[in-house]
Write a protein that holds these residues in place. Structure first.
Motif, PDB file in Angstrom:
ATOM      1  N   UNK A   2      43.188  63.925  89.580  1.00 45.08           N
ATOM      2  CA  UNK A   2      43.081  64.464  90.994  1.00 45.08           C
ATOM      3  C   UNK A   2      41.811  64.828  91.697  1.00 45.08           C
ATOM      4  N   UNK A   3      41.855  64.451  93.130  1.00 48.27           N
ATOM      5  CA  UNK A   3      40.566  64.756  93.663  1.00 48.27           C
ATOM      6  C   UNK A   3      40.511  66.052  93.851  1.00 48.27           C
ATOM      7  N   UNK A   4      41.343  66.698  94.055  1.00 47.03           N
ATOM      8  CA  UNK A   4      41.509  68.152  94.290  1.00 47.03           C
ATOM      9  C   UNK A   4      42.523  68.918  93.486  1.00 47.03           C
ATOM     10  N   UNK A   5      42.219  69.794  92.443  1.00 47.10           N
ATOM     11  CA  UNK A   5      43.216  70.317  91.768  1.00 47.10           C
ATOM     12  C   UNK A   5      43.440  71.965  92.029  1.00 47.10           C
ATOM     13  N   UNK A   6      44.521  72.502  91.878  1.00 50.83           N
ATOM     14  CA  UNK A   6      44.606  73.944  92.160  1.00 50.83           C
ATOM     15  C   UNK A   6      45.951  74.188  91.317  1.00 50.83           C
ATOM     16  N   UNK A   7      45.799  75.593  90.828  1.00 52.23           N
ATOM     17  CA  UNK A   7      46.955  75.932  90.011  1.00 52.23           C
ATOM     18  C   UNK A   7      48.061  76.117  90.968  1.00 52.23           C
ATOM     19  N   UNK A   8      49.238  75.691  90.805  1.00 50.39           N
ATOM     20  CA  UNK A   8      50.272  75.998  91.778  1.00 50.39           C
ATOM     21  C   UNK A   8      50.769  77.330  91.883  1.00 50.39           C
ATOM     22  N   UNK A   9      50.727  78.008  90.732  1.00 50.06           N
ATOM     23  CA  UNK A   9      51.243  79.498  90.950  1.00 50.06           C
ATOM     24  C   UNK A   9      52.795  79.585  90.598  1.00 50.06           C
ATOM     25  N   UNK A  10      53.461  80.245  91.059  1.00 47.88           N
ATOM     26  CA  UNK A  10      53.239  81.432  91.959  1.00 47.88           C
ATOM     27  C   UNK A  10      52.264  82.604  91.603  1.00 47.88           C
ATOM     28  N   UNK A  11      51.373  83.217  92.249  1.00 48.66           N
ATOM     29  CA  UNK A  11      50.698  84.383  92.039  1.00 48.66           C
ATOM     30  C   UNK A  11      51.811  85.501  92.577  1.00 48.66           C
ATOM     31  N   UNK A  12      52.366  86.181  91.595  1.00 51.04           N
ATOM     32  CA  UNK A  12      52.993  87.608  92.160  1.00 51.04           C
ATOM     33  C   UNK A  12      52.212  88.387  92.084  1.00 51.04           C
ATOM     34  N   UNK A  13      51.888  89.440  93.318  1.00 50.14           N
ATOM     35  CA  UNK A  13      51.018  90.567  93.158  1.00 50.14           C
ATOM     36  C   UNK A  13      51.661  91.779  94.049  1.00 50.14           C
ATOM     37  N   UNK A  14      51.479  92.920  93.778  1.00 50.44           N
ATOM     38  CA  UNK A  14      51.801  94.010  94.595  1.00 50.44           C
ATOM     39  C   UNK A  14      50.748  94.167  95.834  1.00 50.44           C
ATOM     40  N   UNK A  15      51.549  94.779  96.789  1.00 54.03           N
ATOM     41  CA  UNK A  15      50.533  95.036  97.970  1.00 54.03           C
ATOM     42  C   UNK A  15      49.327  95.713  97.657  1.00 54.03           C
ATOM     43  N   UNK A  16      48.194  95.524  98.070  1.00 54.84           N
ATOM     44  CA  UNK A  16      46.880  96.191  97.859  1.00 54.84           C
ATOM     45  C   UNK A  16      46.008  95.571  96.626  1.00 54.84           C
ATOM     46  N   UNK A  17      46.646  94.677  96.016  1.00 57.52           N
ATOM     47  CA  UNK A  17      45.915  94.115  94.931  1.00 57.52           C
ATOM     48  C   UNK A  17      45.090  93.086  95.469  1.00 57.52           C
ATOM     49  N   UNK A  18      44.058  92.604  94.451  1.00 50.96           N
ATOM     50  CA  UNK A  18      43.053  91.751  95.006  1.00 50.96           C
ATOM     51  C   UNK A  18      43.342  90.616  94.056  1.00 50.96           C
ATOM     52  N   UNK A  19      43.558  89.314  94.470  1.00 47.76           N
ATOM     53  CA  UNK A  19      43.899  88.245  93.752  1.00 47.76           C
ATOM     54  C   UNK A  19      42.760  87.280  94.180  1.00 47.76           C
ATOM     55  N   UNK A  20      42.559  86.179  93.462  1.00 51.78           N
ATOM     56  CA  UNK A  20      41.658  85.058  93.394  1.00 51.78           C
ATOM     57  C   UNK A  20      42.258  83.855  93.036  1.00 51.78           C
ATOM     58  N   UNK A  21      41.932  82.783  93.850  1.00 50.03           N
ATOM     59  CA  UNK A  21      42.522  81.325  93.520  1.00 50.03           C
ATOM     60  C   UNK A  21      41.241  80.659  93.275  1.00 50.03           C
ATOM     61  N   UNK A  22      41.224  79.496  92.428  1.00 47.34           N
ATOM     62  CA  UNK A  22      40.175  78.671  92.212  1.00 47.34           C
ATOM     63  C   UNK A  22      40.728  77.166  92.597  1.00 47.34           C
ATOM     64  N   UNK A  23      39.967  76.205  92.772  1.00 48.35           N
ATOM     65  CA  UNK A  23      40.128  74.894  93.152  1.00 48.35           C
ATOM     66  C   UNK A  23      39.077  74.228  92.687  1.00 48.35           C
ATOM     67  N   UNK A  24      39.302  72.904  91.829  1.00 51.60           N
ATOM     68  CA  UNK A  24      38.084  72.114  91.412  1.00 51.60           C
ATOM     69  C   UNK A  24      38.462  70.665  92.216  1.00 51.60           C
ATOM     70  N   UNK A  25      37.207  69.949  92.467  1.00 51.78           N
ATOM     71  CA  UNK A  25      37.360  68.804  93.044  1.00 51.78           C
ATOM     72  C   UNK A  25      36.368  67.948  92.124  1.00 51.78           C
ATOM     73  N   UNK A  26      36.766  66.703  92.387  1.00 54.66           N
ATOM     74  CA  UNK A  26      36.134  65.511  91.358  1.00 54.66           C
ATOM     75  C   UNK A  26      34.833  64.671  91.850  1.00 54.66           C
ATOM     76  N   UNK A  27      35.009  64.758  93.439  1.00 57.03           N
ATOM     77  CA  UNK A  27      33.758  63.959  93.959  1.00 57.03           C
ATOM     78  C   UNK A  27      32.448  64.904  94.118  1.00 57.03           C
ATOM     79  N   UNK A  28      31.532  64.690  93.171  1.00 59.67           N
ATOM     80  CA  UNK A  28      30.436  65.531  93.331  1.00 59.67           C
ATOM     81  C   UNK A  28      29.628  65.595  94.659  1.00 59.67           C
TER      82      UNK A  28
END
Lengths: 111, 114
Positions: A2-28
């Protein structure tokens, strides 16, 4: 691949937490990068652009790694209202090409 | 406010019928996009209009799909001989030349093909 790929999750986090998402792309040769937010059964809306040097908007920080072809979104001090799907968006190296959206990462912030 | 307007908001049709979906972009926006989103899925690019240039039709899934943009403003997406797999939310968006990365989306047209 895929041109753009993401982890679909879900990410379940408590209030106040820090969360990070990554995304990769194919077209340099991609030039522009964005994060959009989509609430359930709503249309997507721009959250923030992603700049080469990284950028911050309140609790949100976006970074770009061109060498590894990924972008990231960091959310600090998560709020219940942050619950949504976060879409990684990339455009190509020509002005005519439309933006390509990733499938999104779902975040659920829990009380 | 004068956002992107789409109609109809909901359309139920029988397999084999033709449908037309309309998009009225924000005034002055030169770029107009059509995407579709199936339940629980990401946005699938369909077609992109930019000013008077020839549209980028590379995302149209078959020749049953076509779109036009008249006078650089209103756009119509036409699906001929609809199939059940065409069922989705069809989203239109527009953007300005000043900030081409910020797409303003309409609320979408939900198409159900029985």
């Amino acid at each position: 691949r895929k041109e753009v790929e993401q982890d679909p999750g879900p990410f379940n986090v408590p209030e106040g937490a820090t969360v990070a998402f990554n995304c990769t792309y194919s077209n340099s040769a991609s030039q522009s990068f964005f994060w959009y937010r989509q609430d359930c059964r709503k249309e997507p809306k721009l959250l923030m652009s992603v700049y080469s040097s990284g950028n911050e908007d309140g609790r949100f920080t976006a970074q770009l790694n061109r060498a590894s072809q990924y972008i990231s979104l960091l959310i600090r001090d998560s709020k219940l209202s942050d619950s949504a799907t976060y879409l990684c968006v990339v455009n190509g190296n020509t002005g005519r090409r439309a933006l390509t959206f990733g499938s999104g990462t779902r975040l659920q912030v829990q009380p | 406010g004068a956002g992107v307007s789409q109609s109809p908001s909901n359309k139920v049709t029988e397999k084999g019928k033709d449908v037309e979906l309309r998009c009225d972009p924000i005034s002055g926006h030169t770029a107009l996009y059509w995407y579709r989103q199936s339940l629980g899925q990401g946005l699938e690019f369909l077609i992109y209009f930019q000013g008077n240039s020839a549209p980028d039709k590379s995302g149209l899934p078959s020749d049953r799909f076509s779109a036009e943009r008249t006078g650089g403003s209103v756009s119509t997406l036409t699906i001929q001989r609809t199939q059940q797999e065409d069922s989705a939310v069809y989203l239109c968006a527009s953007s300005s030349t000043v900030n081409p990365g910020e797409l303003f989306f309409g609320e979408g047209s939900r198409l159900t093909v029985l």
